[in-house]
Scaffold this active site. Sequence first.
Site, PDB file in Angstrom:
ATOM      1  N   GLU A   1      -5.457  -8.460   0.687  1.00  0.00           N
ATOM      2  CA  GLU A   1      -6.196  -8.056   1.889  1.00  0.00           C
ATOM      3  C   GLU A   1      -7.658  -7.808   1.554  1.00  0.00           C
ATOM      4  O   GLU A   1      -7.969  -7.232   0.516  1.00  0.00           O
ATOM      5  CB  GLU A   1      -5.632  -6.757   2.490  1.00  0.00           C
ATOM      6  CG  GLU A   1      -4.368  -6.933   3.271  1.00  0.00           C
ATOM      7  CD  GLU A   1      -3.863  -5.638   3.838  1.00  0.00           C
ATOM      8  OE1 GLU A   1      -4.689  -4.761   4.175  1.00  0.00           O
ATOM      9  OE2 GLU A   1      -2.625  -5.479   3.922  1.00  0.00           O
TER      10      GLU A   1
ATOM     11  N   GLU B   1       0.808  -1.226   0.000  1.00  0.00           N
ATOM     12  CA  GLU B   1       0.000   0.000   0.000  1.00  0.00           C
ATOM     13  C   GLU B   1       0.847   1.285   0.000  1.00  0.00           C
ATOM     14  O   GLU B   1       0.770   2.119   0.918  1.00  0.00           O
ATOM     15  CB  GLU B   1      -0.954  -0.006   1.194  1.00  0.00           C
ATOM     16  CG  GLU B   1      -1.937  -1.140   1.182  1.00  0.00           C
ATOM     17  CD  GLU B   1      -3.080  -0.944   2.166  1.00  0.00           C
ATOM     18  OE1 GLU B   1      -3.070   0.036   2.928  1.00  0.00           O
ATOM     19  OE2 GLU B   1      -3.990  -1.790   2.171  1.00  0.00           O
TER      20      GLU B   1
HETATM   21  C1  LIG Z   1      -6.234   1.536   7.536  1.00  0.00           C
HETATM   22  C2  LIG Z   1      -6.450   0.033   7.753  1.00  0.00           C
HETATM   23  C3  LIG Z   1      -7.400  -0.125   8.928  1.00  0.00           C
HETATM   24  O1  LIG Z   1      -6.906  -0.027  10.059  1.00  0.00           O
HETATM   25  O2  LIG Z   1      -8.575  -0.356   8.717  1.00  0.00           O
HETATM   26  O3  LIG Z   1      -6.976  -0.505   6.529  1.00  0.00           O
HETATM   27  C4  LIG Z   1      -7.111  -1.937   6.476  1.00  0.00           C
HETATM   28  C5  LIG Z   1      -5.783  -2.583   6.800  1.00  0.00           C
HETATM   29  O4  LIG Z   1      -4.817  -2.298   5.800  1.00  0.00           O
HETATM   30  C6  LIG Z   1      -3.522  -2.882   6.096  1.00  0.00           C
HETATM   31  O5  LIG Z   1      -2.627  -2.756   5.025  1.00  0.00           O
HETATM   32  C7  LIG Z   1      -2.968  -2.224   7.321  1.00  0.00           C
HETATM   33  O6  LIG Z   1      -1.681  -2.715   7.662  1.00  0.00           O
HETATM   34  C8  LIG Z   1      -3.924  -2.550   8.436  1.00  0.00           C
HETATM   35  O7  LIG Z   1      -3.500  -1.951   9.647  1.00  0.00           O
HETATM   36  C9  LIG Z   1      -5.300  -2.025   8.128  1.00  0.00           C
HETATM   37  O8  LIG Z   1      -5.207  -0.602   8.033  1.00  0.00           O
END
Ligand SMILES: C[C@@]1(C(=O)O)OC[C@H]2O[C@@H](O)[C@H](O)[C@@H](O)[C@H]2O1
Length: 469
Positions: free
Chosen positions: A374, A163
């Site tokens: 993810e 990301e």
């Molecule tokens: C911003 C956020 C969230 O907390 O919802 O998105 C979904 C998820 O994405 C991941 O790549 C991050 O490492 C994880 O911490 C999450 O981060």
Amino acid sequence: MKFPHDFLFGAASASFQIEGAWDEDGKGITNWDVFSKIPGKTFEGTNGDVAIDHYHRYKEDIKLMAEMGLESYRFSISWARILPTGDGEVNVKGLEFYNNVINECLNYGIVPFVTLYHWDLPLTLEQDGGWTNKRTAEAFVKYAEICFRAFGDRVKHWITFNETVMFCGLGYLKGAHPPGIQNDENKYFQATHYVFYAHAKAVEVYKALNHYGEIGITHVFLPAYSIDDKHENVLAARHANEYETFWYYDPILNGEYPAYVVEQLKERGWTPSWTEEELDTLKRNAGKNDFIGLNYYQPIRVKKYLEAVSNMEHSRETSTLAPGNPSFDGFYRTVKMEDKTYTKWGWEISPQGFLDGLHMLKERYGDIKMYVTENGLGDEDPIIDGEIVDVPRIKYIEEHLKVIKRAINEGIHLKGYYAWSVIDLLSWLNGYKKQYGFIYVDHHDQLNRKKKLSFHWYKHIIETRGEEL
Ligand SMILES: C[C@@]1(C(=O)O)OC[C@H]2O[C@@H](O)[C@H](O)[C@@H](O)[C@H]2O1
């Protein structure tokens, strides 16, 4: 009908969010070790000093993954455990830890899928300009090669970056991630360019090693759709897709940047200081990517925005990707729609948005192999009589797996699904409040683990290869 026999059912995590042991066994300090301790930066002052103590409990956690029948585990390596100062001497105990994790996975027949960079940067590099300094890109390539050589006999699936839009956008535009800079478009675009350059170089190094594995990158997938058919709003959606998707996917898969954005950066004085050698490196290595990883949670609904936004004041709250905020350049804003459904954190739930977006990607990039690296529901899970009854998460994942099966039948080259997250873990901006896992971690009882309802559901889905979906 079942999912194809070679489709991988997995789940994911990230080093800073699970390991803890922030200063143990020779690990160097990272940008997040420091940033998370700046008052007000994280939710309720949470940090990664302990996280969920996976560093000491990885055997227990991987055993639970095996009980779930997990076919593949996506995790990230903390660069600072391998190279404590970023590009100096190797820390042998760091290599040892990840060798142990990889071997534990293989003991259970779980395929390790490794992310090299999931936002925790060695502090020395951050202090020297981070991703706006080419030194960091060159240090990443050194780090990547060390990992390829140390683990590449057993790890055959590599993701370079997780990301980029998040750690560059939140780092240099919103200020919600390190280095905490707001509204610096020049640094933002420069940082993204050096990340893409580092990726291309790492791909080149990996392929030259002839390990016969596969390598790619994981991007956010945030397809933008206009709120209606008005021309100005359709243009706003095109603009959002150009800056949020094509700027990220084109240099990786096509080996060059999207002309729409390049032209506008030139007009606005935001063009990165790239060299012919760097641009040629992108071009030369684009065709060597084996896959693209998609982190899909939601689409965005956009409309034209009509106000100047220079020097907007940002906060952790305006950085959670919930709708309602203008884009960094003020061209569009995201909109919460009356007829859509949303999570507690304001993210739209739209499996159809994913399917439509997948066809957009196939149209632009052809038959590139893709993994959903993810997807999951961030929620505050209900606990009933001591059981974590996370039915909303089951419904969310079920609907997205159904769409993934349909996409495969419609010719989309999807080869795996990694739920975020395998276990409840530390969220960068939401502490331990926003849960994603199949496994609960009790922060009121020695971080004890407990299987949620979704754990048993996903186990069944894997066993039956999703036949009933
Ligand atoms: C911003 C956020 C969230 O907390 O919802 O998105 C979904 C998820 O994405 C991941 O790549 C991050 O490492 C994880 O911490 C999450 O981060």
